[in-house]
Design a protein around this motif. Sequence first.
Motif, short mmCIF file in Angstrom:
data_model
loop_
_atom_site.label_atom_id
_atom_site.label_comp_id
_atom_site.label_asym_id
_atom_site.label_seq_id
_atom_site.Cartn_x
_atom_site.Cartn_y
_atom_site.Cartn_z
N GLU A 33 14.24 4.07 -8.48
CA GLU A 33 15.12 4.88 -7.62
C GLU A 33 14.35 6.02 -6.96
N LYS A 34 13.45 6.66 -7.71
CA LYS A 34 12.65 7.75 -7.14
C LYS A 34 11.77 7.22 -6.01
N ILE A 35 11.17 6.06 -6.22
CA ILE A 35 10.33 5.45 -5.19
C ILE A 35 11.16 5.14 -3.96
N GLN A 36 12.35 4.59 -4.16
CA GLN A 36 13.23 4.28 -3.03
C GLN A 36 13.63 5.54 -2.27
N GLN A 37 13.92 6.63 -2.99
CA GLN A 37 14.30 7.88 -2.34
C GLN A 37 13.17 8.43 -1.49
N VAL A 38 11.95 8.44 -2.03
CA VAL A 38 10.80 8.95 -1.27
C VAL A 38 10.52 8.04 -0.08
N HIS A 39 10.62 6.73 -0.29
CA HIS A 39 10.40 5.78 0.81
C HIS A 39 11.38 6.05 1.95
N GLN A 40 12.63 6.26 1.61
CA GLN A 40 13.65 6.55 2.63
C GLN A 40 13.35 7.86 3.35
N GLN A 41 12.89 8.88 2.62
CA GLN A 41 12.54 10.16 3.25
C GLN A 41 11.37 9.98 4.22
N SER A 87 -7.91 12.94 0.38
CA SER A 87 -6.76 12.48 -0.40
C SER A 87 -5.53 12.34 0.49
N VAL A 88 -4.56 11.61 -0.02
CA VAL A 88 -3.29 11.40 0.67
C VAL A 88 -2.21 12.09 -0.14
N ASN A 89 -1.28 12.75 0.57
CA ASN A 89 -0.18 13.42 -0.11
C ASN A 89 1.10 13.21 0.70
N ILE A 90 2.21 13.40 0.05
CA ILE A 90 3.52 13.33 0.71
C ILE A 90 4.09 14.73 0.68
N VAL A 91 4.45 15.23 1.86
CA VAL A 91 4.97 16.59 1.97
C VAL A 91 6.28 16.58 2.75
N PRO A 92 7.17 17.54 2.47
CA PRO A 92 8.38 17.66 3.28
C PRO A 92 8.00 17.98 4.72
N ALA A 93 8.64 17.34 5.67
CA ALA A 93 8.34 17.57 7.08
C ALA A 93 8.53 19.04 7.45
N THR A 129 0.84 -1.20 0.00
CA THR A 129 0.00 0.00 0.00
C THR A 129 0.87 1.24 0.00
N LEU A 130 1.87 1.27 0.87
CA LEU A 130 2.76 2.41 0.96
C LEU A 130 3.50 2.62 -0.36
N LEU A 131 4.01 1.56 -0.94
CA LEU A 131 4.75 1.68 -2.20
C LEU A 131 3.84 2.16 -3.32
N ASN A 132 2.59 1.73 -3.34
CA ASN A 132 1.64 2.22 -4.35
C ASN A 132 1.36 3.70 -4.17
N ILE A 133 1.25 4.16 -2.93
CA ILE A 133 1.03 5.59 -2.67
C ILE A 133 2.24 6.39 -3.14
N ILE A 134 3.43 5.89 -2.82
CA ILE A 134 4.66 6.58 -3.22
C ILE A 134 4.77 6.62 -4.75
N GLU A 135 4.48 5.51 -5.41
CA GLU A 135 4.56 5.47 -6.88
C GLU A 135 3.60 6.48 -7.50
N ALA A 136 2.37 6.52 -6.99
CA ALA A 136 1.38 7.48 -7.51
C ALA A 136 1.87 8.91 -7.30
N PHE A 137 2.47 9.18 -6.16
CA PHE A 137 3.00 10.51 -5.85
C PHE A 137 4.12 10.88 -6.83
N VAL A 138 5.06 9.96 -7.02
CA VAL A 138 6.20 10.23 -7.90
C VAL A 138 5.72 10.47 -9.33
N LEU A 139 4.79 9.67 -9.79
CA LEU A 139 4.29 9.85 -11.15
C LEU A 139 3.49 11.14 -11.29
N ARG A 140 2.75 11.52 -10.27
CA ARG A 140 1.94 12.73 -10.29
C ARG A 140 2.81 13.97 -10.25
#
Length: 73
Positions: free
Chosen positions: A37-45, A61-67, A12-23
């Motif tokens: 690599e982009k997915i791995q970088q966001v996952h690590q962050q 909706s779900v989003n990924i934002v810088p802390a 689930t997390l990886l699918n969210i990250i992939e959608a974020f990276v592609l968007r």
Amino acid sequence: MIIPVDELETDTLLNIIEAFVLREGTDYGSEEVSLKEKIQQVHQQLKSGDALLVYSELHESVNIVPASQFNTD
């Protein structure tokens, strides 16, 4: 609302990250970076706390934002 990444299934997390990276269509400069690599970088962050997984009740909706940009007050 911040979603703790360790409470999500890995797929689930990886699918969210992939959608974020592609968007986002993030530009990595002159260096080509693969989707994997982009997915791995966001996952690590997310794991390190440099980025947060945030759910918006208003937009449902779900989003990924810088802390650093997320207001926790």
